[in-house]
Design an enzyme around this catalytic site. Sequence first.
Site, PDB file in Angstrom:
ATOM      1  N   GLY A  60      39.732  -7.377 -24.797  1.00 62.85           N
ATOM      2  CA  GLY A  60      38.709  -7.425 -23.861  1.00 62.85           C
ATOM      3  C   GLY A  60      37.247  -6.920 -24.483  1.00 62.85           C
ATOM      4  N   SER A  61      36.409  -6.882 -23.490  1.00 65.29           N
ATOM      5  CA  SER A  61      34.960  -6.434 -23.547  1.00 65.29           C
ATOM      6  C   SER A  61      35.028  -5.111 -24.338  1.00 65.29           C
ATOM      7  CB  SER A  61      34.232  -6.301 -22.405  1.00 65.29           C
ATOM      8  OG  SER A  61      32.950  -5.869 -22.535  1.00 65.29           O
ATOM      9  N   THR A  62      33.848  -4.993 -25.144  1.00 63.95           N
ATOM     10  CA  THR A  62      33.343  -3.575 -25.680  1.00 63.95           C
ATOM     11  C   THR A  62      33.044  -2.473 -24.647  1.00 63.95           C
ATOM     12  OG1 THR A  62      31.157  -4.112 -26.021  1.00 63.95           O
ATOM     13  CG2 THR A  62      32.565  -4.229 -27.860  1.00 63.95           C
ATOM     14  N   VAL A  63      32.838  -2.962 -23.567  1.00 62.51           N
ATOM     15  CA  VAL A  63      32.352  -2.176 -22.207  1.00 62.51           C
ATOM     16  C   VAL A  63      33.715  -1.165 -21.939  1.00 62.51           C
ATOM     17  CG1 VAL A  63      31.629  -1.933 -19.832  1.00 62.51           C
ATOM     18  CG2 VAL A  63      30.715  -3.613 -21.464  1.00 62.51           C
ATOM     19  N   GLY A  64      34.782  -1.710 -22.409  1.00 63.65           N
ATOM     20  CA  GLY A  64      36.089  -1.038 -22.127  1.00 63.65           C
ATOM     21  C   GLY A  64      36.057   0.420 -22.545  1.00 63.65           C
TER      22      GLY A  64
END
Length: 129
Positions: A60-64
């Site tokens: 998933g996203s780097t916001v993870g």
Amino acid sequence: MIECRSIAKGKGKGELIVSGEPISFLGGVNPENGTVIDPNHELKGQSIKDKVLFIPGGKGSTVGSYVIFQMMKNNTAPKAIICLNAEPIIATGAIMSDIPMVDSPSETKDLTNGTMVEVDGDNGTIELI
């Protein structure tokens, strides 16, 4: 003693929660309570708060990474993380949140749900308790 590669420094002790599936922290875990909320994940409805999370890796996203950081701020984060193959999203989240993390364990047969372990990110080991 299980030898590993050190990813994030520190020691964390707790009960293992194991998944054979990668996890996305953005949209997959509720940072308010540490519960897996991804409706398609095998850990759906289970809490990773205060556990030692053992997963193949993240997705998933780097916001993870920031979701992991928010979990640390909310006291809902795992005590430590073990990955088969660490990837940048979870590694960055663990490092900036001071969550001990290792990857590439030399063996995994004894790493089962409910087993008590201590992860030593300083020395790259997992000890069964």
